[in-house]
Design an enzyme around this catalytic site. Structure first.
Site, PDB file in Angstrom:
ATOM      1  N   HIS A 188       0.853  -1.189   0.000  1.00 19.53           N
ATOM      2  CA  HIS A 188       0.000   0.000   0.000  1.00 19.53           C
ATOM      3  C   HIS A 188       0.887   1.237   0.000  1.00 19.53           C
ATOM      4  O   HIS A 188       1.915   1.259   0.658  1.00 19.53           O
ATOM      5  CB  HIS A 188      -0.899   0.006   1.248  1.00 19.53           C
ATOM      6  CG  HIS A 188      -2.061   0.929   1.112  1.00 19.53           C
ATOM      7  ND1 HIS A 188      -1.963   2.265   1.392  1.00 19.53           N
ATOM      8  CD2 HIS A 188      -3.324   0.709   0.676  1.00 19.53           C
ATOM      9  CE1 HIS A 188      -3.137   2.828   1.160  1.00 19.53           C
ATOM     10  NE2 HIS A 188      -3.982   1.915   0.718  1.00 19.53           N
TER      11      HIS A 188
ATOM     12  N   GLU B 166      -7.891  -5.122   0.138  1.00 18.54           N
ATOM     13  CA  GLU B 166      -8.452  -5.919  -0.946  1.00 18.54           C
ATOM     14  C   GLU B 166      -8.284  -7.421  -0.725  1.00 18.54           C
ATOM     15  O   GLU B 166      -9.053  -8.204  -1.253  1.00 18.54           O
ATOM     16  CB  GLU B 166      -7.823  -5.501  -2.276  1.00 18.54           C
ATOM     17  CG  GLU B 166      -7.906  -4.016  -2.502  1.00 18.54           C
ATOM     18  CD  GLU B 166      -8.876  -3.635  -3.594  1.00 18.54           C
ATOM     19  OE1 GLU B 166      -9.511  -4.528  -4.159  1.00 18.54           O
ATOM     20  OE2 GLU B 166      -8.991  -2.436  -3.869  1.00 18.54           O
TER      21      GLU B 166
HETATM   22  N1  ACO Z   1       3.804  -7.658  -4.730  1.00 20.62           N
HETATM   23  C1  ACO Z   1       5.138  -7.697  -4.976  1.00 20.62           C
HETATM   24  N2  ACO Z   1       5.939  -6.607  -4.897  1.00 20.62           N
HETATM   25  C2  ACO Z   1       5.351  -5.455  -4.566  1.00 20.62           C
HETATM   26  C3  ACO Z   1       3.981  -5.346  -4.293  1.00 20.62           C
HETATM   27  C4  ACO Z   1       3.202  -6.515  -4.373  1.00 20.62           C
HETATM   28  N3  ACO Z   1       1.882  -6.493  -4.135  1.00 20.62           N
HETATM   29  N4  ACO Z   1       3.684  -4.054  -3.989  1.00 20.62           N
HETATM   30  C5  ACO Z   1       4.839  -3.376  -4.070  1.00 20.62           C
HETATM   31  N5  ACO Z   1       5.849  -4.225  -4.414  1.00 20.62           N
HETATM   32  C6  ACO Z   1       7.267  -3.897  -4.571  1.00 20.62           C
HETATM   33  C7  ACO Z   1       7.532  -3.197  -5.884  1.00 20.62           C
HETATM   34  O1  ACO Z   1       7.805  -4.106  -6.908  1.00 20.62           O
HETATM   35  C8  ACO Z   1       8.719  -2.333  -5.526  1.00 20.62           C
HETATM   36  O2  ACO Z   1       9.862  -3.149  -5.525  1.00 20.62           O
HETATM   37  P1  ACO Z   1      11.301  -2.521  -5.948  1.00 20.62           P
HETATM   38  O3  ACO Z   1      11.640  -1.561  -4.851  1.00 20.62           O
HETATM   39  O4  ACO Z   1      12.177  -3.721  -6.007  1.00 20.62           O
HETATM   40  O5  ACO Z   1      11.110  -1.856  -7.271  1.00 20.62           O
HETATM   41  C9  ACO Z   1       8.445  -1.941  -4.066  1.00 20.62           C
HETATM   42  O6  ACO Z   1       7.607  -2.980  -3.534  1.00 20.62           O
HETATM   43  C10 ACO Z   1       7.734  -0.613  -3.912  1.00 20.62           C
HETATM   44  O7  ACO Z   1       6.656  -0.599  -4.817  1.00 20.62           O
HETATM   45  P2  ACO Z   1       5.938   0.705  -5.320  1.00 20.62           P
HETATM   46  O8  ACO Z   1       5.328   0.412  -6.652  1.00 20.62           O
HETATM   47  O9  ACO Z   1       6.828   1.880  -5.175  1.00 20.62           O
HETATM   48  O10 ACO Z   1       4.813   0.845  -4.235  1.00 20.62           O
HETATM   49  P3  ACO Z   1       3.562   1.771  -4.378  1.00 20.62           P
HETATM   50  O11 ACO Z   1       3.418   2.448  -3.080  1.00 20.62           O
HETATM   51  O12 ACO Z   1       3.597   2.627  -5.579  1.00 20.62           O
HETATM   52  O13 ACO Z   1       2.454   0.668  -4.641  1.00 20.62           O
HETATM   53  C11 ACO Z   1       0.488  -0.531  -4.737  1.00 20.62           C
HETATM   54  C12 ACO Z   1       1.261   0.521  -3.968  1.00 20.62           C
HETATM   55  C13 ACO Z   1       0.180  -0.016  -6.142  1.00 20.62           C
HETATM   56  C14 ACO Z   1      -0.845  -0.798  -4.010  1.00 20.62           C
HETATM   57  C15 ACO Z   1       1.323  -1.830  -4.825  1.00 20.62           C
HETATM   58  O14 ACO Z   1       1.661  -2.275  -3.536  1.00 20.62           O
HETATM   59  C16 ACO Z   1       0.649  -2.940  -5.625  1.00 20.62           C
HETATM   60  O15 ACO Z   1       0.745  -2.968  -6.840  1.00 20.62           O
HETATM   61  N6  ACO Z   1      -0.077  -3.884  -4.919  1.00 20.62           N
HETATM   62  C17 ACO Z   1      -0.790  -4.928  -5.627  1.00 20.62           C
HETATM   63  C18 ACO Z   1      -2.160  -4.412  -6.103  1.00 20.62           C
HETATM   64  C19 ACO Z   1      -3.137  -4.204  -4.957  1.00 20.62           C
HETATM   65  O16 ACO Z   1      -3.218  -4.981  -4.011  1.00 20.62           O
HETATM   66  N7  ACO Z   1      -3.907  -3.100  -5.066  1.00 20.62           N
HETATM   67  C20 ACO Z   1      -4.891  -2.702  -4.050  1.00 20.62           C
HETATM   68  C21 ACO Z   1      -4.420  -1.518  -3.287  1.00 20.62           C
HETATM   69  S1  ACO Z   1      -5.439  -1.164  -1.897  1.00 20.62           S
HETATM   70  C22 ACO Z   1      -6.708  -0.254  -2.505  1.00 20.62           C
HETATM   71  O17 ACO Z   1      -6.670   0.331  -3.567  1.00 20.62           O
HETATM   72  C23 ACO Z   1      -7.949  -0.178  -1.648  1.00 20.62           C
END
Ligand code: ACO
Length: 364
Positions: A253, A309
């Site tokens: 998140h 989620e």
């Molecule tokens: N699975 C694996 N790796 C992840 C995940 C995940 N779910 N989420 C983040 N990471 C990793 C990224 O690959 C990144 O790795 P890196 O540093 O090696 O490049 C690091 O963690 C940071 O990721 P960001 O993209 O900078 O995190 P951000 O804060 O932008 O992302 C997000 C938040 C979009 C929710 C992300 O965690 C994600 O894609 N989760 C999966 C989708 C999901 O569950 N969405 C629902 C969100 S809750 C809602 O909307 C109510």
């Protein structure tokens, strides 16, 4: 100009609606912890709180209830639009299209609570009318003896849901009503700030919510659990995803750097309903444990925990919602929060207009 890709760490407004404390995993609506609200209040009371900043008196609650019931039925032109959509239309596309065609009372600007309630009341009817029309099922008209959540399940299934299912769905609605400056709320405020009306701002927010990185994840969580299938397959499946650089749905998140408090509350609700030997619940518990362990192994220090989620899928499956309606149901619950933000934006409005740093070619 300072570059802040993704606007992380940037505040675009002062708000009295919601406080998301990502470090400590706390969520506050209008000065109340959501963990307390879900235990003590009804969904309609929380809707009133979000819109007005205080709990309703008995008379105010009755007026809200009557207003919602009075506005549930769909005008004929919305029914015609929904019926005319091609067979392969997705439910979120249908909601977006129908909402964009709604007419609401009063002047277009400033947006009002009455307009918000007219839209909010119709979303469950839009969803169920579209869903049942698309699959050739009978249409169940709204029942004005039922609460917002109970009527949604009633229109969907054509029969009244149990009190336990209604309570589970209301808990989900309360937990997801608003969540700070997330992408859809931000979109709603950006659009409202141009002095666009309530219908236009909510239509734009629906589009933002539809993306898989925002509201589109719960059905993906269900797909993931389905693909994993068995406890033995959990670790190899998750490893393969992470090795391939893919994301695990329902984890991570932008704001929470600890367990999402909404996920914790929903996990408790799911636990209440799932008997100890419910295979899906047991699998979800186990997959969560393995995923958290492997996220720490593959992404150390990123603080990736379970988000709303992940456990949403459990609750929505319990109340027998089809997966195609998971994101629409999230949308249904968010409309009240968007509306509160649109009204707050209009009360102290300034056009939202960030810049961008040009890194293209110099002119010849
Ligand atoms: N699975 C694996 N790796 C992840 C995940 C995940 N779910 N989420 C983040 N990471 C990793 C990224 O690959 C990144 O790795 P890196 O540093 O090696 O490049 C690091 O963690 C940071 O990721 P960001 O993209 O900078 O995190 P951000 O804060 O932008 O992302 C997000 C938040 C979009 C929710 C992300 O965690 C994600 O894609 N989760 C999966 C989708 C999901 O569950 N969405 C629902 C969100 S809750 C809602 O909307 C109510």
């Amino acid at each position: 100009m300072e570059l802040k890709i993704g606007l992380e760490g940037v505040a675009i407004a002062e708000t009295k609606i919601t406080c998301v404390d990502g470090e400590h995993g706390r969520l506050i609506f209008r000065g109340y912890y959501i963990t307390e609200l879900v235990k003590e209040k009804t969904y309609e009371e929380v809707v009133f709180l979000i819109l007005n900043g205080q709990f309703p008196s008995a008379a105010e609650l009755k007026t809200l209830d009557e207003t919602l019931k009075k506005n549930r039925a769909l005008p004929e032109h919305i029914k015609s639009i929904l019926k005319a959509l091609p067979k392969n239309t997705l439910a979120m596309q249908a909601i977006r299209t129908a909402v964009s065609a709604l007419q609401v009372s009063g002047e277009p600007w400033p947006p009002t609570q009455a307009q918000a309630l007219e839209i909010f009341a119709k979303i469950p009817t839009i969803i169920t009318y579209f869903y049942n029309t698309q699959r050739g099922a009978a249409i169940t008209e709204p029942c004005n003896d039922l609460s917002h959540a109970a009527n949604y399940l009633y229109m969907l299934h054509g029969k009244q849901a149990s009190a336990a299912h209604v309570k589970a769905l209301e808990t989900y609605f309360m937990l997801s009503i608003d969540h700070g400056m997330n992408a859809s709320t931000f979109t709603a405020r950006v659009v409202a700030a141009t002095q666009e009306n309530m219908v236009g701002a909510i239509t734009a927010a629906i589009s933002a919510l539809d993306g898989p990185l925002h509201g589109g994840a719960p059905s993906k969580v269900a797909d993931m659990l389905h693909d994993i299938g068995t406890a033995e397959n959990a670790e190899p499946w998750i490893r393969a995803q992470l090795e391939a650089g893919k994301r695990l749905m329902g984890f991570g998140h932008r704001v929470y750097k600890t367990y999402d408090p909404r996920a914790l509350a929903l996990k408790a609700v799911t636990q209440e309903f799932a008997s100890d030997n419910n295979p899906l619940f047991k699998l979800a518990l186990y997959v969560e444990e393995v995923a958290l362990k492997l996220l720490e192994e593959y992404k150390p220090g990123r603080k990736l925990y379970t988000n709303l989620e992940y456990w949403t899928a459990g609750v929505l499956r319990t109340v027998q919602l089809p997966e195609a309606l998971y994101t629409p149901t999230f949308c249904l619950s968010r409309v009240a929060g968007w509306s509160a933000n649109i009204i707050e934006q209009s009360e102290n409005n300034r056009l939202i207009r960030p810049g961008a740093i040009y890194v293209g070619k110099d002119p010849h």
